[in-house]
Design a protein around this motif. Structure first.
Motif, PDB file in Angstrom:
ATOM      1  N   ARG A   1       8.102   6.280  15.628  1.00  0.00           N
ATOM      2  CA  ARG A   1       9.113   6.718  14.667  1.00  0.00           C
ATOM      3  C   ARG A   1       8.517   6.593  13.271  1.00  0.00           C
ATOM      4  NH1 ARG A   1      11.380   7.737  18.781  1.00  0.00           N
ATOM      5  NH2 ARG A   1      13.529   7.441  19.370  1.00  0.00           N
ATOM      6  N   ILE A   2       8.942   7.455  12.377  1.00  0.00           N
ATOM      7  CA  ILE A   2       8.582   7.330  10.970  1.00  0.00           C
ATOM      8  C   ILE A   2       9.724   6.613  10.275  1.00  0.00           C
ATOM      9  CG2 ILE A   2       8.101   8.559   8.833  1.00  0.00           C
ATOM     10  CD1 ILE A   2       6.810  10.738  10.535  1.00  0.00           C
ATOM     11  N   TYR A   3       9.409   5.534   9.585  1.00  0.00           N
ATOM     12  CA  TYR A   3      10.392   4.706   8.906  1.00  0.00           C
ATOM     13  C   TYR A   3      10.816   5.383   7.608  1.00  0.00           C
ATOM     14  CZ  TYR A   3      12.337   0.590   6.589  1.00  0.00           C
ATOM     15  OH  TYR A   3      13.157  -0.285   5.934  1.00  0.00           O
ATOM     16  N   HIS A   4      12.113   5.706   7.491  1.00  0.00           N
ATOM     17  CA  HIS A   4      12.662   6.341   6.292  1.00  0.00           C
ATOM     18  C   HIS A   4      13.490   5.327   5.519  1.00  0.00           C
ATOM     19  CE1 HIS A   4      11.551  10.402   7.490  1.00  0.00           C
ATOM     20  NE2 HIS A   4      11.990  10.122   8.701  1.00  0.00           N
ATOM     21  N   LEU A   5      13.143   5.080   4.263  1.00  0.00           N
ATOM     22  CA  LEU A   5      13.906   4.137   3.445  1.00  0.00           C
ATOM     23  C   LEU A   5      15.328   4.638   3.188  1.00  0.00           C
ATOM     24  CD1 LEU A   5      11.267   3.102   0.767  1.00  0.00           C
ATOM     25  CD2 LEU A   5      12.230   1.687   2.569  1.00  0.00           C
TER      26      LEU A   5
ATOM     27  N   VAL B   1       0.850  -1.192   0.000  1.00  0.00           N
ATOM     28  CA  VAL B   1       0.000   0.000   0.000  1.00  0.00           C
ATOM     29  C   VAL B   1       0.887   1.244   0.000  1.00  0.00           C
ATOM     30  CG1 VAL B   1      -1.925  -1.110   1.184  1.00  0.00           C
ATOM     31  CG2 VAL B   1      -0.176   0.031   2.514  1.00  0.00           C
ATOM     32  N   LYS B   2       0.341   2.359  -0.459  1.00  0.00           N
ATOM     33  CA  LYS B   2       1.063   3.619  -0.478  1.00  0.00           C
ATOM     34  C   LYS B   2       0.723   4.401   0.785  1.00  0.00           C
ATOM     35  CE  LYS B   2       2.118   7.456  -3.512  1.00  0.00           C
ATOM     36  NZ  LYS B   2       1.820   8.103  -4.789  1.00  0.00           N
ATOM     37  N   GLY B   3       1.761   4.885   1.490  1.00  0.00           N
ATOM     38  CA  GLY B   3       1.492   5.641   2.702  1.00  0.00           C
ATOM     39  C   GLY B   3       2.761   5.950   3.468  1.00  0.00           C
ATOM     40  N   ILE B   4       2.595   6.380   4.710  1.00  0.00           N
ATOM     41  CA  ILE B   4       3.707   6.676   5.611  1.00  0.00           C
ATOM     42  C   ILE B   4       3.842   5.492   6.555  1.00  0.00           C
ATOM     43  CG2 ILE B   4       4.552   8.208   7.423  1.00  0.00           C
ATOM     44  CD1 ILE B   4       2.896  10.436   6.115  1.00  0.00           C
ATOM     45  N   ASN B   5       5.038   4.913   6.620  1.00  0.00           N
ATOM     46  CA  ASN B   5       5.261   3.743   7.457  1.00  0.00           C
ATOM     47  C   ASN B   5       5.609   4.206   8.867  1.00  0.00           C
ATOM     48  OD1 ASN B   5       5.570   1.165   8.293  1.00  0.00           O
ATOM     49  ND2 ASN B   5       7.216   0.654   6.892  1.00  0.00           N
ATOM     50  N   LEU B   6       4.655   4.123   9.766  1.00  0.00           N
ATOM     51  CA  LEU B   6       4.804   4.579  11.139  1.00  0.00           C
ATOM     52  C   LEU B   6       5.026   3.378  12.054  1.00  0.00           C
ATOM     53  CD1 LEU B   6       4.585   7.156  12.900  1.00  0.00           C
ATOM     54  CD2 LEU B   6       2.199   6.571  13.237  1.00  0.00           C
TER      55      LEU B   6
ATOM     56  N   GLU C   1      17.417   6.065   5.125  1.00  0.00           N
ATOM     57  CA  GLU C   1      18.354   5.843   6.228  1.00  0.00           C
ATOM     58  C   GLU C   1      18.931   4.437   6.229  1.00  0.00           C
ATOM     59  OE1 GLU C   1      16.764   6.947  10.000  1.00  0.00           O
ATOM     60  OE2 GLU C   1      16.413   9.004   9.378  1.00  0.00           O
ATOM     61  N   ARG C   2      18.339   3.537   5.460  1.00  0.00           N
ATOM     62  CA  ARG C   2      18.821   2.154   5.350  1.00  0.00           C
ATOM     63  C   ARG C   2      18.852   1.418   6.685  1.00  0.00           C
ATOM     64  NH1 ARG C   2      18.357   1.333   0.136  1.00  0.00           N
ATOM     65  NH2 ARG C   2      19.693   2.572  -1.189  1.00  0.00           N
ATOM     66  N   LYS C   3      17.970   1.792   7.619  1.00  0.00           N
ATOM     67  CA  LYS C   3      17.847   1.084   8.884  1.00  0.00           C
ATOM     68  C   LYS C   3      16.729   0.054   8.767  1.00  0.00           C
ATOM     69  CE  LYS C   3      18.943   4.733  12.201  1.00  0.00           C
ATOM     70  NZ  LYS C   3      18.375   5.492  13.319  1.00  0.00           N
ATOM     71  N   SER C   4      16.860  -1.014   9.532  1.00  0.00           N
ATOM     72  CA  SER C   4      15.776  -1.985   9.578  1.00  0.00           C
ATOM     73  C   SER C   4      14.734  -1.527  10.591  1.00  0.00           C
ATOM     74  CB  SER C   4      16.314  -3.360   9.978  1.00  0.00           C
ATOM     75  OG  SER C   4      16.737  -3.338  11.324  1.00  0.00           O
ATOM     76  N   LYS C   5      13.553  -2.109  10.504  1.00  0.00           N
ATOM     77  CA  LYS C   5      12.522  -1.791  11.479  1.00  0.00           C
ATOM     78  C   LYS C   5      12.946  -2.251  12.868  1.00  0.00           C
ATOM     79  CE  LYS C   5       8.629  -1.808   8.334  1.00  0.00           C
ATOM     80  NZ  LYS C   5       7.337  -2.416   7.997  1.00  0.00           N
ATOM     81  N   HIS C   6      13.758  -3.288  12.934  1.00  0.00           N
ATOM     82  CA  HIS C   6      14.260  -3.773  14.221  1.00  0.00           C
ATOM     83  C   HIS C   6      15.179  -2.739  14.870  1.00  0.00           C
ATOM     84  CE1 HIS C   6      12.520  -7.703  13.624  1.00  0.00           C
ATOM     85  NE2 HIS C   6      13.023  -7.727  12.412  1.00  0.00           N
ATOM     86  N   ALA C   7      15.996  -2.063  14.067  1.00  0.00           N
ATOM     87  CA  ALA C   7      16.883  -1.019  14.606  1.00  0.00           C
ATOM     88  C   ALA C   7      16.056   0.144  15.170  1.00  0.00           C
ATOM     89  CB  ALA C   7      17.828  -0.514  13.519  1.00  0.00           C
ATOM     90  N   TYR C   8      14.991   0.527  14.469  1.00  0.00           N
ATOM     91  CA  TYR C   8      14.106   1.573  14.980  1.00  0.00           C
ATOM     92  C   TYR C   8      13.471   1.139  16.300  1.00  0.00           C
ATOM     93  CZ  TYR C   8      14.142   4.605  10.850  1.00  0.00           C
ATOM     94  OH  TYR C   8      14.506   5.468   9.878  1.00  0.00           O
ATOM     95  N   PHE C   9      13.019  -0.117  16.366  1.00  0.00           N
ATOM     96  CA  PHE C   9      12.396  -0.632  17.575  1.00  0.00           C
ATOM     97  C   PHE C   9      13.361  -0.586  18.757  1.00  0.00           C
ATOM     98  CE2 PHE C   9      11.495  -4.250  20.398  1.00  0.00           C
ATOM     99  CZ  PHE C   9      10.244  -3.856  20.855  1.00  0.00           C
TER     100      PHE C   9
END
Length: 55
Positions: free
Chosen positions: A37-41, A14-19, A43-51
């Motif tokens: 956090r807003i996931y930015h592609l 889907v198209k949107g903002i990955n929160l 930044e090349r971080k994984s969602k696990h790193a944000y978590f």
């Protein structure tokens, strides 16, 4: 910030903002968002790193 992401809810892209949200729920059913956090592609971080940053 708007891009295509996989949605577990819709089971498709889907198209949107990955929160990414840290959500607290207690035994009585009270639920509160604690942090996000807003996931930015770019930044090349994984969602696990944000978590890990959120916790």
């Amino acid at each position: 910030m708007v891009n295509y992401f996989w949605s577990g809810r819709h089971h498709r892209t889907v198209k949107g903002i990955n929160l990414i949200t840290l959500f607290y729920t207690d035994a009585r059913g009270l639920g509160l968002p604690v942090n996000f956090r807003i996931y930015h592609l770019q930044e090349r971080k994984s969602k696990h790193a944000y978590f890990q940053e959120i916790v």
